[in-house]
Write a protein that holds these residues in place. Structure first.
Motif, short mmCIF file in Angstrom:
data_model
loop_
_atom_site.label_atom_id
_atom_site.label_comp_id
_atom_site.label_asym_id
_atom_site.label_seq_id
_atom_site.Cartn_x
_atom_site.Cartn_y
_atom_site.Cartn_z
N ASP A 1 14.87 -12.58 9.47
CA ASP A 1 15.72 -10.89 10.12
C ASP A 1 16.07 -10.02 8.98
O ASP A 1 16.17 -8.94 9.70
CB ASP A 1 17.74 -11.67 10.13
N ILE A 2 16.22 -10.58 7.71
CA ILE A 2 16.21 -9.98 6.93
C ILE A 2 14.91 -8.71 6.78
O ILE A 2 14.74 -7.69 6.64
CB ILE A 2 16.57 -10.49 5.19
N LEU A 3 14.45 -9.15 6.94
CA LEU A 3 12.85 -8.95 7.06
C LEU A 3 12.66 -7.34 7.89
O LEU A 3 12.43 -6.33 8.02
CB LEU A 3 11.15 -10.14 7.12
N SER A 4 13.12 -8.05 9.36
CA SER A 4 13.13 -6.63 9.78
C SER A 4 14.04 -5.54 9.72
O SER A 4 13.65 -4.52 10.26
CB SER A 4 13.35 -7.44 11.52
N ASP A 5 15.26 -6.15 8.83
CA ASP A 5 16.02 -5.16 8.16
C ASP A 5 15.73 -4.36 7.52
O ASP A 5 15.48 -2.59 7.68
CB ASP A 5 17.09 -5.95 7.59
N LEU A 6 14.58 -5.22 6.67
CA LEU A 6 14.27 -4.47 5.62
C LEU A 6 12.76 -2.79 5.77
O LEU A 6 12.76 -1.86 5.99
CB LEU A 6 12.98 -5.12 4.68
N LEU B 1 22.01 -6.72 0.81
CA LEU B 1 20.90 -7.15 1.95
C LEU B 1 20.08 -8.48 1.28
O LEU B 1 20.14 -9.03 2.89
CB LEU B 1 20.71 -6.10 2.83
N THR B 2 19.10 -8.51 1.19
CA THR B 2 18.65 -9.51 0.72
C THR B 2 18.83 -10.43 0.12
O THR B 2 18.73 -12.10 0.19
CB THR B 2 17.38 -9.18 0.29
N ALA C 1 0.98 -0.99 0.21
CA ALA C 1 0.32 0.18 -0.14
C ALA C 1 0.57 0.94 -0.22
O ALA C 1 0.44 2.04 -0.16
CB ALA C 1 -0.68 -0.15 1.05
N PHE C 2 2.16 1.15 0.46
CA PHE C 2 3.10 2.12 0.66
C PHE C 2 4.33 2.20 -0.46
O PHE C 2 4.85 3.40 -0.93
CB PHE C 2 3.60 2.74 1.57
N GLY C 3 3.86 1.12 -1.34
CA GLY C 3 4.52 1.10 -2.43
C GLY C 3 6.41 0.94 -1.93
O GLY C 3 6.99 1.18 -2.77
N LEU C 4 6.60 0.66 -1.15
CA LEU C 4 7.62 -0.13 -0.73
C LEU C 4 8.56 -1.62 -1.19
O LEU C 4 8.39 -2.46 -0.68
CB LEU C 4 7.46 -0.36 1.11
N ASP C 5 8.02 -0.73 -2.86
CA ASP C 5 8.97 -2.48 -3.78
C ASP C 5 9.91 -3.64 -3.04
O ASP C 5 9.52 -4.45 -3.41
CB ASP C 5 9.11 -1.98 -5.00
N GLN C 6 10.60 -3.12 -2.40
CA GLN C 6 12.21 -4.38 -2.50
C GLN C 6 11.56 -4.73 -0.75
O GLN C 6 11.06 -6.26 -0.88
CB GLN C 6 13.26 -3.18 -1.49
N LEU C 7 10.64 -4.00 -0.13
CA LEU C 7 9.77 -5.05 0.83
C LEU C 7 9.37 -5.16 0.67
O LEU C 7 9.07 -7.30 1.18
CB LEU C 7 9.83 -4.12 1.73
N VAL C 8 7.80 -5.62 0.15
CA VAL C 8 6.86 -6.41 -0.96
C VAL C 8 7.88 -7.73 -1.95
O VAL C 8 7.38 -8.97 -1.10
CB VAL C 8 6.10 -6.30 -1.62
N GLU C 9 8.80 -7.41 -2.72
CA GLU C 9 9.22 -8.62 -3.50
C GLU C 9 10.17 -9.47 -2.01
O GLU C 9 9.30 -10.73 -2.26
CB GLU C 9 9.79 -7.51 -4.47
N SER D 1 13.20 0.93 5.22
CA SER D 1 11.83 1.61 5.02
C SER D 1 11.48 1.89 5.53
O SER D 1 11.00 3.25 5.39
CB SER D 1 11.78 0.64 4.22
N ARG D 2 11.48 2.23 6.90
CA ARG D 2 10.83 3.35 8.31
C ARG D 2 11.63 4.55 7.63
O ARG D 2 10.54 5.45 7.83
CB ARG D 2 10.63 2.19 9.41
N ASP D 3 13.03 4.00 8.09
CA ASP D 3 14.20 5.30 8.14
C ASP D 3 14.00 6.06 6.93
O ASP D 3 14.88 7.04 6.91
CB ASP D 3 15.34 4.84 8.73
#
Lengths: 697, 155
Positions: free
Chosen positions: A98-103, A117-118, A58-66, A107-109
């Protein structure tokens, strides 16, 4: 409309939600690795990743989504039984978590996410999927899972606009869960040209209006280049909380709607319920299968600043109450009078309020433990040891600030345990131990304090080696005879590091002395115990809160001051035979045949000249967990009490020997002393032999 | 009120003037938070002599600077009539211990003079400007120079 940028607000709450989701993801993974492979556990893990993906989309965070999508695909295969969980897959799943939480954090910051990284984990995940579904990684025909577009602005080959008709009827749960139809409608209109119509036919007359029920439904005619999945994505968060039909084409859905008022602005905002508590039967819609609505938890998110303000105010209350009782006793009110009993009641209430407010700041230590579990995984991979991480007492609650400030010292100690504490696999086998080492982290409340223990089942402290290093580094004289405890405590000495070769893991210039001072800064103590061949354990004992402190009020040179109770081992009045002179102006106190330096607090603080004679003087025997000991001379001891800690550093700066300040019952400020600092910087200490006193246990 | 506004428009600075051992000093009134009577301060160990200690200002810890000691002036007998002027500068709040508060003055900016250089005196200067009011010399205190420097705490 209520705030300038509702999206930013939603985004912020998404990331807060992510924290919770990541936490339940970790929980689920732990359970999975412990063999709990029931469908509910897998569902929890799956749902966590799915929700993160949904929100990220929904926020267009593509790398996270992928990344989340691939992760989810693997989890889905596990859920459907196509893939059996084995230790190798488990490892990848943890890593991916772990990687997901990094992402999420990056993304948040708003930081740049490096593809490196991924990469590895991404590939590992894809390999797993490849094994089971022959490269068909994306497709997924589970009824409850809808594959969706990865970004809102996908460029489709046919950019011809298509028309959708969306019928959207929120149920009361939607409002209950804090969703807002307006934002959804707005998001929808961003996809293309939207014509929104609101159906108000269910709206009763004002008298009968139940403000906690939704009466409205909307029909949106959307002309867009996006496809159906993009529209579904908009409603992802409210899946199961509303009736939703999306039809392609101009046709209205089957629901017969009477005349629709064409209106661009969703005017009925005024009657949109903001929060619904009651669920009316007619509004209850069946949640979509497989997407259970999370049971509403009775929690509320509060800005930490507000809590802190409350904590401060309660601190004021405690001080004021102390001042009041002092002035009431000063005017000589009878103890049996109504005023006195009323005051007693007031004191009890004040204490209750204080305890309750402190509890608001308390949080389960679980989040910290989860972070440590990651440290163990990473550290053990780095040094090539198999390590099982065992935690206990995750629900133990402790002040939020303490949790935050414990992170660094604990990380360091956990790394140490994996790197230095545990032996290598073959060495363990040779000693008849299982190859898998155990690092245990536990927390528990014990007599008003929180006790955290970090232990390993490694080789224990190599005491001859520690002794040798201490000699090499000039920390002790070569012929010094030390007890085992004294040798163990050498680890905390500044500038001490046992690793003969500096590994990547530890030896980053941070020693155990830094850990110790970090713990002490939190009002805590740390101790060490070790059994050769059986392992080492560190025990950290911490106060429940940083806002109040149990202290002993003493008088020195006419000033009242507070000495933290946890540093005082005993108090005594000196007799001639306990006092031994050393040199011209130094004294030692003999306590059970051990010598402890005598420090005059008034002199150390620069308040007065040394006394002529110390016979009969009142001393506090200070004994810190680090082994530093001293007898502090005070003029008199007033009492023991809980004091509210007031920072001194913000308003003035650091004062040597002083930890903080507090306000006593008479409104005067009293300094809270830092005994360790006083002892370390004491003028009474000049000869090098005194190092022993510092280290002796 | 309107008169004061007018004076402000004319480029006036408002000063709070006070007395320290027979000298008249002042600070910009905008930096003054409040004025309170003397209460006993709790001394801080190992602090400079001009730091009188800390007092309780409605629950916060307020450091007190003895201005006469800070300026190197002869201190009159510590008395109950001493006054603490609470000033705030760049987020830091301190109390200035003075002998007495005298007046609030509106001085045109143009009448503020730089203190003349005296020889090659390299000592710290706590006076940023001088002005004359009714024939009295008023010294404008450089608050920044007077404030104790907060040591960066190394954790």
């Amino acid at each position: 409309m209520t705030s300038p940028d509702p999206m930013a607000e939603i985004k912020a709450s998404f990331f807060i939600e992510c924290e919770e989701l990541l936490e339940s993801l970790q929980d689920g993974l732990e359970a999975l690795s412990n063999g709990e492979t029931d469908s509910e556990t897998i569902n929890v893990v799956f749902r966590a990743v799915h929700s993160i993906k949904g929100g990220a989309g929904a926020f267009g965070l593509d790398q996270l989504v992928e990344f989340a999508h691939t992760y989810e695909t693997v989890l889905d295969s596990i859920r459907s039984g196509d893939l059996a969980v084995d230790p190798n897959i488990m490892r990848v799943l943890f890593q991916a978590g772990d990687i997901l939480s990094d992402l999420v954090r990056l993304s948040r910051d708003g930081e740049v996410i490096e593809p490196s990284l991924t990469q590895d984990t991404y590939k590992a995940l894809q390999d797993i999927v490849g094994e089971t579904s022959d490269g068909d990684s994306g497709a997924d025909d589970d009824i409850d899972f809808q594959p969706m577009g990865l970004a809102l602005d996908l460029d489709f080959a046919d950019d011809a606009k298509s028309v959708f008709t969306v019928m959207f009827k929120p149920s009361s749960e939607l409002f209950e869960s804090g969703n807002e139809p307006l934002h959804l409608l707005k998001a929808l209109s961003e996809l293309g040209e939207a014509t929104v119509a609101c159906d108000t036919k269910e709206l009763p007359v004002v008298d009968e209006l139940d403000f906690e029920t939704g009466y409205l439904q909307w029909t949106i005619r959307l002309e867009t280049e996006a496809d159906k999945s993009a529209i579904e994505e908009v409603f992802e968060f409210v899946d199961g909380l509303c009736q939703l039909t999306i039809t392609e084409g101009e046709d209205l859905p089957a629901t017969d709607l009477p005349e629709i008022e064409e209106d661009e602005t969703p005017e009925p905002q005024a009657v949109t319920p903001v929060a619904a508590v009651a669920t009316s039967a007619q509004q209850a819609t069946a949640p979509a299968p497989g997407q259970p609505t999370a049971a509403p938890r009775a929690t509320v998110r509060v800005d930490l600043e507000r809590v802190d303000r409350l904590v401060n105010l309660v601190g004021e209350l405690v001080i004021n109450q102390a001042m009041l009782s002092q002035s009431i006793s000063a005017i000589g009110v009878q103890p049996s009078s109504e005023v006195s009993s009323g005051l007693e009641e007031f004191m009890r209430l004040t204490r209750d309020i204080q305890d309750s407010v402190m509890m608001i700041r308390a949080q389960p230590i679980k989040s910290l433990f989860q972070r440590m579990s990651r440290i163990v995984r990473e550290a053990s991979a780095d040094v090539g040891k198999t390590v099982r991480f065992v935690t206990e007492g995750e629900g133990t609650e402790i002040d939020k600030t303490v949790i935050e400030r414990l992170s660094d010292p604990l990380t360091h100690m956990i790394r140490n345990a994996v790197d230095h504490g545990l032996e290598k696999g073959d060495a363990r086998r040779a000693n008849g131990k299982p190859e898998e080492g155990i690092v245990k982290l536990s927390a528990a409340h014990r007599s008003g304090r929180v006790v955290i223990e970090i232990s390993d089942d490694g080789a224990g402290i190599n005491r001859p080696r520690v002794h040798q290093i201490a000699v090499e580094k000039g920390l002790i004289a070569p012929d010094t005879q030390l007890t085992d405890t004294e040798i163990d405590n050498l680890l905390f000495a500044p500038g001490f590091s046992t690793a003969s070769e500096i590994s990547n893991l530890s030896g980053r210039g941070v020693g155990m002395d830094v850990v110790r001072s970090a713990i002490q800064a939190l009002g805590g103590r740390i101790s060490i115990s070790s059994t050769p061949g059986a392992g080492t354990s560190f025990t950290i004992s911490l106060p429940l809160t940083l806002a109040v402190l149990d202290g002993m009020v003493v008088h020195v040179a006419g000033e009242a001051m507070v000495v933290p109770l946890n540093s005082i081992a005993e108090t005594l009045a000196l007799t001639t035979k306990e006092l031994e002179q050393l040199g011209s102006n130094k004294f030692l106190v003999r306590i059970r045949d051990q010598f402890v330096p005598l420090l005059d607090l008034g002199v150390e603080l620069g308040y007065r000249a040394p006394l002529d004679r110390y016979e009969g003087a009142v001393v506090l025997l200070i004994s810190q967990e680090d082994g530093s000991r001293a007898a502090l001379v005070v003029d008199s001891i007033q009492d023991q009490r809980q004091v509210v800690i007031k920072g001194l550093e913000e308003s003035y700066g650091r004062v040597p020997g002083v930890a903080a300040a507090t306000i006593l019952g008479d409104g005067q400020i009293a300094l809270i002393l830092d005994p360790t600092d006083i002892i370390t910087n004491a003028s009474g200490r000049v000869s090098s032999d005194d190092t022993l006193f510092d280290l002796a246990g | 009120m309107s008169e004061i506004e007018n004076m402000k428009d004319a480029g006036n600075v408002e000063l709070l003037s006070f007395r320290i051992s027979d000298q008249e000093y002042s600070v910009d009134i905008m930096s003054v938070r409040e004025i309170r009577s003397w209460t006993k301060a709790t001394p801080l160990p190992h602090s400079p002599t001009y730091v009188k200690g800390v007092i309780n200002l409605r629950g916060t810890v307020l450091p007190i600077i003895d201005l006469s000691a800070r300026l190197g002036l002869e201190k009159e007998e510590q008395s109950e009539r001493d006054v603490i002027i609470v000033v705030q500068l760049m987020g830091q709040t301190v109390g200035l211990l003075v002998d007495a508060v005298i007046d609030i003055l509106a001085v045109p900016q143009s009448e503020m003079q730089s203190p003349p250089e005296i020889g090659n005196d390299a000592g710290p200067s706590f006076v940023s400007a001088l002005t004359l009011v009714d024939g009295r010399m008023i010294r404008l205190l450089d608050l920044q120079a007077v404030m104790p420097s907060i040591e960066a705490q190394v954790a």
